[in-house]
Design a protein around this motif. Structure first.
Motif, short mmCIF file in Angstrom:
data_model
loop_
_atom_site.label_atom_id
_atom_site.label_comp_id
_atom_site.label_asym_id
_atom_site.label_seq_id
_atom_site.Cartn_x
_atom_site.Cartn_y
_atom_site.Cartn_z
N MET A 53 48.29 35.39 22.61
CA MET A 53 48.98 34.94 23.89
C MET A 53 50.38 36.00 22.43
O MET A 53 51.03 36.30 23.78
N TYR B 106 42.58 33.16 31.38
CA TYR B 106 43.30 33.12 30.14
C TYR B 106 43.70 32.04 29.40
O TYR B 106 43.50 31.78 28.68
N MET B 107 44.91 31.47 30.15
CA MET B 107 45.57 30.42 29.85
C MET B 107 44.63 29.39 29.86
O MET B 107 44.91 27.89 29.15
N THR B 108 44.01 28.69 30.93
CA THR B 108 43.22 28.17 31.20
C THR B 108 41.86 28.26 29.74
O THR B 108 41.79 27.09 28.77
N TYR C 175 45.55 35.82 34.96
CA TYR C 175 46.06 35.36 33.80
C TYR C 175 45.98 33.87 33.64
O TYR C 175 45.79 33.44 32.31
#
Length: 161
Positions: free
Chosen positions: A103, A79-81, A76
């Motif tokens: 998101m 993905y967030m980066t 995860y």
């Protein structure tokens, strides 16, 4: 991983490739202009930075959904980066907007229970019942073990049929 979320991420990756192509076109176009009418060198440097960040976003998103998204929860952070880098570089790009939409989509896969094998007991409790073949096999095994008599076996068998 939710298939809607996975496909939106894949589309975001495709749009990142298109953004890289557009930035390469802008760089080539910058060099084709006469030096007197060229824009500042800053725009050229920013185009190179955008290309590098787009490549990083593509790699991170690909790593996040690798293996059909089975390891998405463990990856995860990738993905967030990628989401943060994409927003910093260009908030209004199509890929950033798609990643922002993802998101808000759950990554859990909901499996519908098989109505034939489950019965609802309470609000959230489901009991899995056996199919007819499984019940007959269980009865045969009980009869062979001597736990039920022939009459009980036949009686239960007639109930099932």
């Amino acid at each position: 991983m939710n298939t809607t979320k996975k496909w939106l991420i894949i589309v975001a990756i495709i749009f990142n490739f298109l953004e890289i192509a557009w930035d390469i076109y802008a760089i080539v176009d910058w060099f084709k202009l006469a030096p007197a009418i060229r824009s500042s060198v800053f725009y050229l440097i920013f185009a190179f930075i955008t290309i590098a960040c787009s490549i990083i976003v593509i790699v991170l998103l690909t790593m996040a959904i690798w293996g059909n998204g089975k390891m998405f929860r463990q990856r995860y952070g990738y993905y967030m980066t990628a989401l943060v880098i994409s927003i910093i570089i260009n908030l209004l790009s199509v890929s950033s907007i798609l990643l922002i939409i993802t998101m808000f989509i759950s990554d859990w896969v909901w499996i519908k229970p098989d109505k034939e094998k489950t019965t609802q007991v309470g609000d959230n409790i489901e009991v899995i019942s056996e199919t007819k073949q499984e019940k007959i096999a269980r009865l045969k095994k009980l009869k062979e073990e001597g736990k039920i008599s022939d009459e009980e076996y036949n009686e239960e068998l007639m109930k099932l049929l």
